[in-house]
Motif scaffolding. Structure first.
Motif, PDB file in Angstrom:
ATOM      1  N   PHE A 205       0.830  -1.214   0.000  1.00 12.52           N
ATOM      2  CA  PHE A 205       0.000   0.000   0.000  1.00 12.52           C
ATOM      3  C   PHE A 205       0.864   1.264   0.000  1.00 12.52           C
ATOM      4  CE2 PHE A 205      -3.364  -2.856   1.825  1.00 12.52           C
ATOM      5  CZ  PHE A 205      -4.266  -2.694   0.790  1.00 12.52           C
ATOM      6  N   ARG A 206       2.020   1.187   0.672  1.00 16.25           N
ATOM      7  CA  ARG A 206       2.874   2.377   0.738  1.00 16.25           C
ATOM      8  C   ARG A 206       3.535   2.671  -0.612  1.00 16.25           C
ATOM      9  NH1 ARG A 206       5.578   1.253   5.234  1.00 16.25           N
ATOM     10  NH2 ARG A 206       7.656   0.871   4.437  1.00 16.25           N
ATOM     11  N   GLU A 207       3.754   1.615  -1.423  1.00 16.95           N
ATOM     12  CA  GLU A 207       4.453   1.816  -2.701  1.00 16.95           C
ATOM     13  C   GLU A 207       3.517   1.995  -3.890  1.00 16.95           C
ATOM     14  OE1 GLU A 207       7.617  -0.892  -3.489  1.00 16.95           O
ATOM     15  OE2 GLU A 207       8.797  -0.202  -1.772  1.00 16.95           O
ATOM     16  N   LEU A 208       2.202   2.030  -3.634  1.00 15.10           N
ATOM     17  CA  LEU A 208       1.293   2.340  -4.743  1.00 15.10           C
ATOM     18  C   LEU A 208       1.669   3.696  -5.336  1.00 15.10           C
ATOM     19  CD1 LEU A 208      -2.220   1.288  -3.334  1.00 15.10           C
ATOM     20  CD2 LEU A 208      -1.014   0.237  -5.259  1.00 15.10           C
ATOM     21  N   PRO A 209       1.527   3.893  -6.665  1.00 21.29           N
ATOM     22  CA  PRO A 209       1.896   5.176  -7.271  1.00 21.29           C
ATOM     23  C   PRO A 209       1.162   6.357  -6.647  1.00 21.29           C
ATOM     24  CG  PRO A 209       1.460   3.535  -8.957  1.00 21.29           C
ATOM     25  CD  PRO A 209       1.054   2.919  -7.661  1.00 21.29           C
ATOM     26  N   GLU A 210      -0.059   6.115  -6.183  1.00 20.50           N
ATOM     27  CA  GLU A 210      -0.755   7.108  -5.372  1.00 20.50           C
ATOM     28  C   GLU A 210      -1.484   6.357  -4.257  1.00 20.50           C
ATOM     29  OE1 GLU A 210      -3.890   9.455  -6.964  1.00 20.50           O
ATOM     30  OE2 GLU A 210      -5.009   7.759  -7.763  1.00 20.50           O
ATOM     31  N   PRO A 211      -1.777   7.029  -3.140  1.00 20.16           N
ATOM     32  CA  PRO A 211      -2.410   6.328  -2.019  1.00 20.16           C
ATOM     33  C   PRO A 211      -3.741   5.683  -2.434  1.00 20.16           C
ATOM     34  CG  PRO A 211      -1.755   8.550  -1.389  1.00 20.16           C
ATOM     35  CD  PRO A 211      -1.566   8.452  -2.855  1.00 20.16           C
ATOM     36  N   LEU A 212      -4.136   4.649  -1.688  1.00 20.57           N
ATOM     37  CA  LEU A 212      -5.368   3.931  -2.018  1.00 20.57           C
ATOM     38  C   LEU A 212      -6.571   4.872  -2.059  1.00 20.57           C
ATOM     39  CD1 LEU A 212      -6.506   1.047  -2.519  1.00 20.57           C
ATOM     40  CD2 LEU A 212      -7.023   0.967  -0.072  1.00 20.57           C
ATOM     41  N   LEU A 213      -6.604   5.871  -1.175  1.00 23.21           N
ATOM     42  CA  LEU A 213      -7.740   6.795  -1.139  1.00 23.21           C
ATOM     43  C   LEU A 213      -7.523   8.016  -2.039  1.00 23.21           C
ATOM     44  CD1 LEU A 213      -8.877   6.592   2.603  1.00 23.21           C
ATOM     45  CD2 LEU A 213      -9.537   5.196   0.655  1.00 23.21           C
ATOM     46  N   THR A 214      -6.526   7.980  -2.873  1.00 19.30           N
ATOM     47  CA  THR A 214      -6.219   8.900  -3.984  1.00 19.30           C
ATOM     48  C   THR A 214      -5.761  10.301  -3.580  1.00 19.30           C
ATOM     49  OG1 THR A 214      -8.439   9.824  -4.367  1.00 19.30           O
ATOM     50  CG2 THR A 214      -7.934   7.693  -5.408  1.00 19.30           C
ATOM     51  N   ASP A 215      -4.913  10.857  -4.457  1.00 15.02           N
ATOM     52  CA  ASP A 215      -4.405  12.221  -4.246  1.00 15.02           C
ATOM     53  C   ASP A 215      -5.511  13.258  -4.347  1.00 15.02           C
ATOM     54  OD1 ASP A 215      -1.753  11.546  -3.825  1.00 15.02           O
ATOM     55  OD2 ASP A 215      -1.246  11.599  -5.957  1.00 15.02           O
ATOM     56  N   ARG A 216      -6.371  13.100  -5.343  1.00 19.82           N
ATOM     57  CA  ARG A 216      -7.348  14.162  -5.617  1.00 19.82           C
ATOM     58  C   ARG A 216      -8.379  14.296  -4.507  1.00 19.82           C
ATOM     59  NH1 ARG A 216     -11.891  12.314  -9.958  1.00 19.82           N
ATOM     60  NH2 ARG A 216     -12.445  10.334  -9.015  1.00 19.82           N
ATOM     61  N   LEU A 217      -8.650  13.187  -3.790  1.00 20.31           N
ATOM     62  CA  LEU A 217      -9.653  13.262  -2.720  1.00 20.31           C
ATOM     63  C   LEU A 217      -9.051  13.618  -1.360  1.00 20.31           C
ATOM     64  CD1 LEU A 217     -12.042  10.256  -3.468  1.00 20.31           C
ATOM     65  CD2 LEU A 217     -12.512  12.681  -3.728  1.00 20.31           C
ATOM     66  N   TYR A 218      -7.707  13.651  -1.299  1.00 23.07           N
ATOM     67  CA  TYR A 218      -7.070  13.879   0.010  1.00 23.07           C
ATOM     68  C   TYR A 218      -7.570  15.152   0.709  1.00 23.07           C
ATOM     69  CZ  TYR A 218      -3.610  14.611   3.647  1.00 23.07           C
ATOM     70  OH  TYR A 218      -3.015  14.831   4.853  1.00 23.07           O
ATOM     71  N   PRO A 219      -7.570  16.315   0.029  1.00 22.88           N
ATOM     72  CA  PRO A 219      -8.036  17.531   0.727  1.00 22.88           C
ATOM     73  C   PRO A 219      -9.480  17.402   1.222  1.00 22.88           C
ATOM     74  CG  PRO A 219      -6.947  18.092  -1.348  1.00 22.88           C
ATOM     75  CD  PRO A 219      -7.165  16.614  -1.358  1.00 22.88           C
ATOM     76  N   ALA A 220     -10.321  16.719   0.430  1.00 25.01           N
ATOM     77  CA  ALA A 220     -11.728  16.572   0.821  1.00 25.01           C
ATOM     78  C   ALA A 220     -11.877  15.663   2.043  1.00 25.01           C
ATOM     79  CB  ALA A 220     -12.539  16.017  -0.357  1.00 25.01           C
ATOM     80  N   PHE A 221     -11.045  14.593   2.119  1.00 23.09           N
ATOM     81  CA  PHE A 221     -11.073  13.737   3.311  1.00 23.09           C
ATOM     82  C   PHE A 221     -10.663  14.540   4.548  1.00 23.09           C
ATOM     83  CE2 PHE A 221     -10.890   9.922   0.487  1.00 23.09           C
ATOM     84  CZ  PHE A 221     -11.895   9.191   1.095  1.00 23.09           C
TER      85      PHE A 221
END
Length: 859
Positions: free
Chosen positions: A724-740
């Motif tokens: 999970f740490r080496e995924l190209p982007e986190p499982l819950l995604t870069d674009r949704l991070y600020p919204a989370f």
């Protein structure tokens, strides 16, 4: 705050009920208001209302009464420009609040329903209640109902016809201006509940009415009615009185300053806070606990703060070890401006002191330890306050008064953590057999105290009895002689002191030399965190040797750490000494040592080799450090045929699976033979084993299943985390991070539910199904917490920052501004996001996609 039963409510004053609730909802912190909570010196503390919510994400997740809340936001991603995103979040907040308003109005309506028939019978020859009793029980309910009905009817069309120009501030300002009605209700609340209970006892007809009131469900709910008691419904306005203030904070956070709503919402918030402040003045100031210092006379050898178990409760003591006696003291309370002094609780001459094991200390009471999640929650609160303090320092408008308030609060919370986190017993007794018990956070400290005392006891010591005057003189000298002046909490450090390291410390334990006899040997690694030390890794046991060659690599997460400790043990295989309770370690410590984590030395890209000398033993090890911001850089794999560093959608499409094979296999193996393993997912696996598994999965080796069955279970758990740490982007995604991050910080439970479920629906299907699979697995692991010591909070701490991290661009912004403190706050928010879903009732992929409601919240 836990909801009290209807029968318990009359026994509390309304004011305590209100404040306990308010503290929970705004701060997510119950430390000062929790029932029967005592200060560190044993004195009772008064509940207190703090009118400015902290930045801590609210911990209230689930309601009690089965109230359904409907997500009403569209399925579009919360993205775009800041204003657009803010207004979308604002709509989510308003939607959740409107849904909870409907429920609240239905509850008030249910309460009013029996009022008319009761009034009609009051003038007959057989009244159920008198008019006076009716007026007392239903005092101001009609007024409150009308206020909220009018507010609901005005707010609803604005949300249904939402656009960026919609204004609602005037509605909230009007609602806030009518809070005086609540003051009248609150003043009468206790009398109303007492009257209702007495009438129930005296009149069976009223008892039947009051115990089965029907509450209509929301319009969209299939379950039309719910049942509640009158006393429970009378509690609703108390529960509600802080809701509008919470929502106003959220609305202001997501309303652009140039929007016409902004000044109106600010006015509404001021009115609400003034109302709460005016109530606050009715409470006596809180009693504060004093915790401080250390020693003199003879010669002081060692002193420090230890947690003593006294009369079954934990007390923070300052313990002074002199050349001929051990003295346990506490700081006396003195008037402001007067010289501080210690008070001696007890002392033991070293000539009369003996150490106790579990076998000869049966008379000592068992000390209950707090659930791990309470410790983790407190860490989250402390981190949030640290972030606020940093922001206050940076702000040109930062007032020292507010800074002092935050520092005081952080000191209280860190002191609480220091008091409740130790679990390792250190038992001593005097010549008469009277036992004393301390709790420590690490076997390292226990060993230090024991070894220092034993060294002094080798001298020709005579027993001594101090007269009251001698004891007073000796205790008085402690203040001057002490070497440890303050309890070890962040709030007592100078601003110039290093905040410690945040990131990942890679440690290779190479070998040890200097043993005189062959033994079964292993090492443990500890780092400091929040004022106490935590065990983070353990090597395998090297059997029957004088020169163990471990060569094992570990990755240790640091949270403001400044020190690494290595302890070397001889493993005990004597079955008669196993299965001890109370965290008593039966393995023999052969040696121990520590090194400071100097940022200049460790932050080099190269490995730094070092040696710790301990009692003639030398342990060789290497270490290097990766900071938080560097650990964020995810490098996509160049070999798209593998699984590590490859997009999850690519892997699932290639495998024709819903969840990647590596995730399914690691989960299956952990559940088969690792679910009872103490510290599973927290204790590091050996790095070489993890790399071997990584290579096997990347090349799709046929022997993967054989490797998994033979491999140490911590290595398998480490492989899953690494994936999970080496995924190209986190499982819950870069674009949704600020919204989370925005969603978890919402104070209003209905708005938070609306937002958090909306965000899950916005994930790509492979990410969502994999996340839900992992979620259910972690819940199953947590069910075994009594055995594996891994609670939901522990697991959220391990996986949260891995599944949910800011993009590199976001992290660069944070790094420029506040470095470790902002990062620390971010990490705690990431933990809270995962914890929210872990604590949620089961989430079904198909139901989620249908927008079906799962959640119930209380208003």
């Amino acid at each position: 705050m836990e909801h009290l039963s209807a029968r318990e409510l009359p026994r509390l004053s309304w004011i305590n009920t209100l404040y306990s609730n308010f503290n929970y909802n705004t701060d997510g912190y119950e430390g000062e208001a929790a029932e029967d909570r005592k200060s560190q010196d044993g004195s009772e503390t008064m509940p207190f209302i703090d009118e400015s919510p902290t930045m801590s994400p609210s911990l209230c997740a689930h309601g009690q009464d089965g109230d359904a809340v409907s997500p009403t936001a569209n399925d579009g991603l919360l993205s775009g420009g800041n204003n657009e995103k803010g207004l979308e979040m604002k709509k989510l907040v308003l939607s959740g609040f409107l849904a909870s308003e409907e429920i609240y109005i239905n509850q008030l309506e249910a309460l009013l329903l029996p009022m008319k028939p009761l009034k009609a019978t009051a003038t007959t020859s057989k009244p159920v209640l008198t008019m006076e009793q009716i007026d007392t029980i239903f005092f101001k309910i009609q007024d409150i109902f009308e206020i909220h009905k009018e507010f609901y009817d005005a707010l609803s069309p604005n949300i249904q016809q939402w656009d960026e120009k919609v204004t609602v501030g005037h509605l909230f300002k009007k609602l806030a201006s009518q809070l005086g009605v609540y003051k009248a209700f609150l003043d009468n609340y206790k009398v109303a509940v007492d009257t209702a209970e007495k009438c129930s006892q005296a009149n069976i007809q009223f008892q039947k009415i009051s115990e089965n009131l029907k509450v209509k469900g929301p319009k969209e709910s299939k379950d039309c009615t719910a049942h509640s008691t009158m006393e429970a419904l009378l509690y609703k306005p108390i529960d509600r009185v802080t809701r509008s203030t919470l929502v106003l904070h959220d609305l202001l956070k997501h309303t652009p300053k140039d929007h016409p709503d902004f000044p109106l919402l600010q006015d509404a918030l001021k009115i609400s806070q003034n109302f709460l402040s005016s109530i606050n003045e009715e409470i006596d100031p809180r009693k504060t606990a004093v915790t401080t210092p250390k020693g003199e006379f003879r010669q002081l050898v060692k002193d420090g703060f230890l947690v003593e178990v006294s009369e079954g409760t934990r007390k923070l003591r300052h313990v002074f070890l002199f050349t001929d006696l051990l003295l346990c003291a506490k700081m006396k309370k003195t008037a402001v401006g007067k010289h501080q002094q210690y008070e001696c609780k007890w002392y033991i001459p070293l000539a009369d002191l003996s150490f106790q094991t579990l076998d000869d200390s049966d008379s000592l009471p068992h000390v209950q330890t707090l659930p791990e999640h309470e410790i983790e929650e407190m860490k989250i609160k402390i981190s949030a306050i640290k972030s606020e303090i940093q922001k206050e320092k940076k702000s040109q408008k930062g007032q020292s008064r507010n800074l002092d308030r935050l520092r005081k609060k952080m000191n209280e919370q860190e002191s609480w953590l220091l008091l409740h986190s130790p679990t390792i017993p250190f038992r001593i007794a005097n010549k008469h057999g009277k036992s004393f018990q301390f709790l420590l956070s690490s076997d390292y400290e226990r060993s230090e105290w024991r070894e220092t005392i034993q060294k002094l006891q080798k001298k020709d010591l005579q027993t001594c009895v101090l007269s009251s005057v001698e004891l007073q003189v000796l205790t008085g000298s402690c203040f001057k002689l002490r070497t440890v002046h303050n309890i070890p909490v962040t709030s007592n450090k100078d601003d110039e002191e290093s905040p410690g390291l945040y990131g990942f410390l890679h440690v290779i334990v190479h070998k040890a030399t200097g043993f005189k006899e062959s033994a079964n040997l292993y090492c443990t690694l500890e780092v400091d965190s929040y004022g106490y030390f935590v065990s983070k890794a353990k090597t395998r046991v090297f059997r029957d040797t004088t020169e163990p060659q471990w060569n094992e690599e570990f990755e240790i997460e640091l949270e403001g750490s400044q020190c690494l400790r290595i302890l070397c043990y001889e493993k005990c295989y004597d079955k008669s000494k196993l299965n001890r309770e109370d965290n008593e370690i039966v393995d023999k410590i052969m040696g121990k040592g520590q090194v400071q984590l100097d940022p200049q030395t460790v932050q080099s890209k190269n490995w730094h080799m070092d040696v710790i000398e301990m009692n003639g033993i030398k342990v060789e090890f290497s270490m290097k450090f990766t900071s938080r911001d560097l650990s964020l850089k995810r490098t996509p794999s160049k070999k798209q045929s593998g699984v590590f560093g490859v997009k999850i959608s690519v892997v699932t499409k290639r495998e024709r699976s819903k969840v990647p094979y590596i995730v399914r296999q690691c989960i299956e193996e952990v559940e088969k033979r690792g679910i009872d393993e103490v510290g599973i997912y927290r204790i590091s696996g050996v790095a070489t084993d993890i790399q071997a598994l990584k290579a096997a999965f990347d090349t799709n080796t046929k022997d993967i299943l054989v490797m998994l069955s033979d491999m140490d279970i911590n290595a398998i758990a480490g492989t899953l985390k690494l994936y999970f740490r080496e995924l190209p982007e986190p499982l819950l995604t870069d674009r949704l991070y600020p919204a989370f991050m925005e969603g978890i910080s919402l104070s209003d439970p209905a708005a938070k539910e609306n937002c958090m479920m909306h965000l899950l629906r916005s994930l790509p299907d492979p990410n969502l199904i994999t996340f839900l699979t992992l979620l259910e697995h972690l819940k199953r692991v947590a069910e075994k917490e009594p055995v594996n010591k891994m609670s939901l909070h522990n697991l959220a701490t391990v996986f949260g920052p891995t599944l949910l991290r800011p993009s590199e661009a976001e992290s660069n912004k944070a790094h420029i501004t506040l470095a470790s403190d902002i990062w620390s706050h971010d990490v705690m928010a990431q933990v809270q996001v995962l914890l929210y879903y872990l604590q949620h009732q089961p989430i079904s992929f198909s139901e989620l996609k249908k927008n079906t409601l799962y959640f119930s919240t209380d208003v």
